[in-house]
Design an enzyme around this catalytic site. Structure first.
Site, PDB file in Angstrom:
ATOM      1  N   ARG A  19       4.406   4.598  11.242  1.00  0.00           N
ATOM      2  CA  ARG A  19       2.958   4.451  11.462  1.00  0.00           C
ATOM      3  C   ARG A  19       2.475   5.664  12.251  1.00  0.00           C
ATOM      4  NH1 ARG A  19       0.342   0.988   8.658  1.00  0.00           N
ATOM      5  NH2 ARG A  19       1.417  -0.872   9.392  1.00  0.00           N
ATOM      6  N   CYS A  54       0.810  -1.232   0.000  1.00  0.00           N
ATOM      7  CA  CYS A  54       0.000   0.000   0.000  1.00  0.00           C
ATOM      8  C   CYS A  54       0.841   1.279   0.000  1.00  0.00           C
ATOM      9  CB  CYS A  54      -0.950  -0.002   1.189  1.00  0.00           C
ATOM     10  SG  CYS A  54      -0.177  -0.501   2.723  1.00  0.00           S
ATOM     11  N   GLY A 101      -3.599   0.143   7.580  1.00  0.00           N
ATOM     12  CA  GLY A 101      -2.607  -0.628   6.826  1.00  0.00           C
ATOM     13  C   GLY A 101      -2.115  -1.843   7.583  1.00  0.00           C
ATOM     14  N   HIS A 142      -2.228   6.901   3.274  1.00  0.00           N
ATOM     15  CA  HIS A 142      -0.784   6.988   3.519  1.00  0.00           C
ATOM     16  C   HIS A 142      -0.223   8.257   2.862  1.00  0.00           C
ATOM     17  CE1 HIS A 142      -1.080   3.067   5.111  1.00  0.00           C
ATOM     18  NE2 HIS A 142      -0.407   2.355   4.228  1.00  0.00           N
ATOM     19  N   ASN A 162      -4.919   3.759   1.328  1.00  0.00           N
ATOM     20  CA  ASN A 162      -4.179   2.486   1.425  1.00  0.00           C
ATOM     21  C   ASN A 162      -5.033   1.237   1.255  1.00  0.00           C
ATOM     22  OD1 ASN A 162      -4.859   3.715   4.111  1.00  0.00           O
ATOM     23  ND2 ASN A 162      -4.445   1.635   4.788  1.00  0.00           N
TER      24      ASN A 162
HETATM   25  N1  LIG Z   1      -4.594  -3.168   5.099  1.00  0.00           N
HETATM   26  C1  LIG Z   1      -3.952  -2.612   4.065  1.00  0.00           C
HETATM   27  O1  LIG Z   1      -3.923  -1.371   3.879  1.00  0.00           O
HETATM   28  C2  LIG Z   1      -3.226  -3.489   3.067  1.00  0.00           C
HETATM   29  C3  LIG Z   1      -2.760  -2.885   1.909  1.00  0.00           C
HETATM   30  C4  LIG Z   1      -2.104  -3.665   0.957  1.00  0.00           C
HETATM   31  C5  LIG Z   1      -1.922  -4.996   1.173  1.00  0.00           C
HETATM   32  N2  LIG Z   1      -2.361  -5.578   2.314  1.00  0.00           N
HETATM   33  C6  LIG Z   1      -2.154  -7.009   2.463  1.00  0.00           C
HETATM   34  O2  LIG Z   1      -3.407  -7.681   2.316  1.00  0.00           O
HETATM   35  C7  LIG Z   1      -3.430  -8.862   3.141  1.00  0.00           C
HETATM   36  C8  LIG Z   1      -4.625  -8.785   4.079  1.00  0.00           C
HETATM   37  O3  LIG Z   1      -4.488  -7.654   4.915  1.00  0.00           O
HETATM   38  P1  LIG Z   1      -5.611  -7.186   5.936  1.00  0.00           P
HETATM   39  O4  LIG Z   1      -5.181  -5.851   6.397  1.00  0.00           O
HETATM   40  O5  LIG Z   1      -6.966  -7.349   5.341  1.00  0.00           O
HETATM   41  O6  LIG Z   1      -5.439  -8.299   7.110  1.00  0.00           O
HETATM   42  P2  LIG Z   1      -6.481  -8.755   8.231  1.00  0.00           P
HETATM   43  O7  LIG Z   1      -7.453  -7.666   8.528  1.00  0.00           O
HETATM   44  O8  LIG Z   1      -5.664  -9.289   9.343  1.00  0.00           O
HETATM   45  O9  LIG Z   1      -7.280  -9.982   7.534  1.00  0.00           O
HETATM   46  C9  LIG Z   1      -6.697 -11.227   7.300  1.00  0.00           C
HETATM   47  C10 LIG Z   1      -7.683 -12.175   6.627  1.00  0.00           C
HETATM   48  O10 LIG Z   1      -7.037 -13.433   6.403  1.00  0.00           O
HETATM   49  C11 LIG Z   1      -7.841 -14.482   6.978  1.00  0.00           C
HETATM   50  N3  LIG Z   1      -7.012 -15.587   7.448  1.00  0.00           N
HETATM   51  C12 LIG Z   1      -6.113 -15.586   8.459  1.00  0.00           C
HETATM   52  N4  LIG Z   1      -5.569 -16.822   8.608  1.00  0.00           N
HETATM   53  C13 LIG Z   1      -6.148 -17.603   7.665  1.00  0.00           C
HETATM   54  C14 LIG Z   1      -6.025 -18.967   7.329  1.00  0.00           C
HETATM   55  N5  LIG Z   1      -5.191 -19.787   7.983  1.00  0.00           N
HETATM   56  N6  LIG Z   1      -6.767 -19.445   6.294  1.00  0.00           N
HETATM   57  C15 LIG Z   1      -7.619 -18.639   5.617  1.00  0.00           C
HETATM   58  N7  LIG Z   1      -7.796 -17.325   5.916  1.00  0.00           N
HETATM   59  C16 LIG Z   1      -7.060 -16.806   6.914  1.00  0.00           C
HETATM   60  C17 LIG Z   1      -8.590 -13.816   8.116  1.00  0.00           C
HETATM   61  O11 LIG Z   1      -9.724 -14.598   8.455  1.00  0.00           O
HETATM   62  P3  LIG Z   1     -10.354 -14.640   9.960  1.00  0.00           P
HETATM   63  O12 LIG Z   1     -11.197 -13.388  10.103  1.00  0.00           O
HETATM   64  O13 LIG Z   1     -11.167 -15.882   9.932  1.00  0.00           O
HETATM   65  O14 LIG Z   1      -9.213 -14.678  10.911  1.00  0.00           O
HETATM   66  C18 LIG Z   1      -8.926 -12.471   7.462  1.00  0.00           C
HETATM   67  O15 LIG Z   1     -10.033 -12.643   6.608  1.00  0.00           O
HETATM   68  C19 LIG Z   1      -2.078  -8.877   3.878  1.00  0.00           C
HETATM   69  O16 LIG Z   1      -1.185  -9.703   3.174  1.00  0.00           O
HETATM   70  C20 LIG Z   1      -1.629  -7.426   3.835  1.00  0.00           C
HETATM   71  O17 LIG Z   1      -0.230  -7.296   3.922  1.00  0.00           O
HETATM   72  C21 LIG Z   1      -3.043  -4.862   3.276  1.00  0.00           C
END
Ligand SMILES: NC(=O)c1ccc[n+]([C@@H]2O[C@H](COP(=O)([O-])OP(=O)(O)OC[C@H]3O[C@@H](n4cnc5c(N)ncnc54)[C@H](OP(=O)(O)O)[C@@H]3O)[C@@H](O)[C@H]2O)c1
Length: 377
Positions: A250, A164, A195, A257, A345
């Site tokens: 952060r 992001c 993020g 961002h 982001n």
């Molecule tokens: N947030 C941002 O701004 C941003 C920007 C760019 C890229 N990203 C990337 O996008 C990805 C997701 O980020 P996020 O911020 O959405 O994270 P998050 O809020 O922590 O969400 C993680 C997701 O993955 C699922 N999960 C965790 N363990 C799992 C497993 N063993 N099997 C299947 N599903 C599983 C979780 O399900 P449960 O609810 O069931 O635990 C949840 O749906 C990351 O790789 C992050 O680096 C994020």
């Protein structure tokens, strides 16, 4: 009149029917929720399957997800049952929003099962045969899909979008790089708490505070920027030859961002680059004009002339969250020029980026081998 209405109804019905069914892996997280929000009225894609961890599978989406966005959770999705993260029974187009550790294991499993996996995670961004793509920047890198063994065996493949913080930087740099060249990049980020996913950084750590460390972020930003601005040569991307240094922080901002950027220019123009040259490069940067990709902003890099802009609260939603806002362009005492860039982001930096990648794939016919007989209206 009745005939016209019937025709209209039929067209709307056909359009609905002919949407690509898509699945979301990691649907309950921050990025997963953005996918659901952004796809709610998408003209080409329809959410047909949501999956998450064992903690969530078997529950309805409404029970499993702690909905954090400021638009209502769509009722249709709230009632869907969260599936286990297994390709059996999943649609053939998968938006993946998983933590990198689990993405490393699951994304290839879906690609090997014949799915087009459009991923947000960092797990495979720097892998040589996996395209890291921003449609406005390097659509030609999508050719790397054809280098993936799964593509030949099942039709499935993986495509990634950048981190992001990388995406805002690269969108601001590309128009400058292609006209003038860039030799050095120095960037300091002020990154929003969303993020870090949900619940992310503890409130006691971030309220009234700045945390000058985001694990792995500086390394990702440096490597991804050079791959995105690099050239596809034969079967791989040669990264841009530029020196880059990133400082990632952060800050107590919900979404958006902000980045302070200094650059040393190359000599592609053959004369001194003026402020007007850079402003024109940003204003005239419209590489997707005329392609009719539904999520693409008309003006991908928007200039703001006010001294105290861009600001996250005021500017993050420009272009429906898909535009990058630049401002405060001025000479730099160390390098040549410095400016501020801002991007949303979880929209431009995550779910919106992946949706735009999928729209590009659809427009290039690269979803057709994985999904048969879908006719886009
Ligand atoms: N947030 C941002 O701004 C941003 C920007 C760019 C890229 N990203 C990337 O996008 C990805 C997701 O980020 P996020 O911020 O959405 O994270 P998050 O809020 O922590 O969400 C993680 C997701 O993955 C699922 N999960 C965790 N363990 C799992 C497993 N063993 N099997 C299947 N599903 C599983 C979780 O399900 P449960 O609810 O069931 O635990 C949840 O749906 C990351 O790789 C992050 O680096 C994020």
């Amino acid at each position: 009149m009745a005939a016209v209405l019937l025709l209209l109804y039929t067209e709307v019905f056909m359009a609905m029917k002919n949407k690509y069914p898509i699945g979301i892996l990691g649907a309950t997280g921050m990025v997963g929720q953005r996918f659901i929000q952004l796809l709610e009225r998408h003209p080409w894609f329809e959410v047909a399957w949501v999956a998450a961890s064992d903690r969530s599978s078997g529950k309805t989406y409404g029970e499993a997800a702690k909905w954090r966005l400021d638009t209502p959770l769509p009722e249709r999705v709230a009632k869907m049952t969260v599936a286990a993260a297994d390709p059996k029974g999943a649609p053939k187009i998968i938006f993946a929003a998983l933590d990198a550790g689990i993405a490393r294991e699951l994304e290839p499993r879906f690609a090997n099962a014949g799915c087009a996996v459009v991923s947000n995670s960092s797990a495979y961004r720097m892998t040589a045969n996996v395209p890291l793509v921003i449609p406005e920047i390097n659509a030609d890198h999508l050719h790397l899909i054809e280098e993936q063994p799964s593509r030949k065996e099942t039709g499935g493949y993986m495509v990634t979008n950048p981190n992001c913080s990388t995406i805002g930087l690269v969108m601001a740099l590309k128009p400058i790089e292609e006209r003038f060249g860039i030799e050095k990049i120095f960037v300091t980020t002020m990154q929003a708490i969303s993020g870090a996913g949900y619940p992310g950084v503890p409130s006691m750590d971030i309220l009234g505070n700045v945390v000058p460390y985001i694990g792995g972020e500086e390394e990702k930003m440096e490597a991804e920027t050079l791959k995105l601005l690099g050239k596809l040569e034969g079967h791989a991307v040669t990264p841009l030859k530029a020196a880059i240094s990133a400082h990632c922080n952060r800050v107590a901002v919900e979404d958006g961002h902000t980045e302070s950027v200094s650059i040393k220019l190359g000599n592609k123009l053959g004369r001194k680059v003026t402020r007007e040259d850079i402003l024109a490069a940003w204003a005239e940067f419209r590489p997707l004009a005329g392609q009719k990709l539904p999520t693409a902003p008309d003006q991908p890099v928007e200039w703001t002339a006010e001294n105290d802009r861009p600001q996250p609260r005021l500017d993050r939603n420009r272009g429906n969250g898909m535009a990058v806002t630049v401002g405060r362009l001025r000479p730099c005492g160390l390098l040549d020029w410095k400016f501020t860039a801002l991007s949303h982001n979880t929209i431009r930096g995550a779910a919106g980026a992946a949706i735009l990648n999928a729209e590009l794939l659809a427009s290039l016919g690269k979803l057709e081998p994985v999904v048969e007989t879908v006719v886009r209206s």
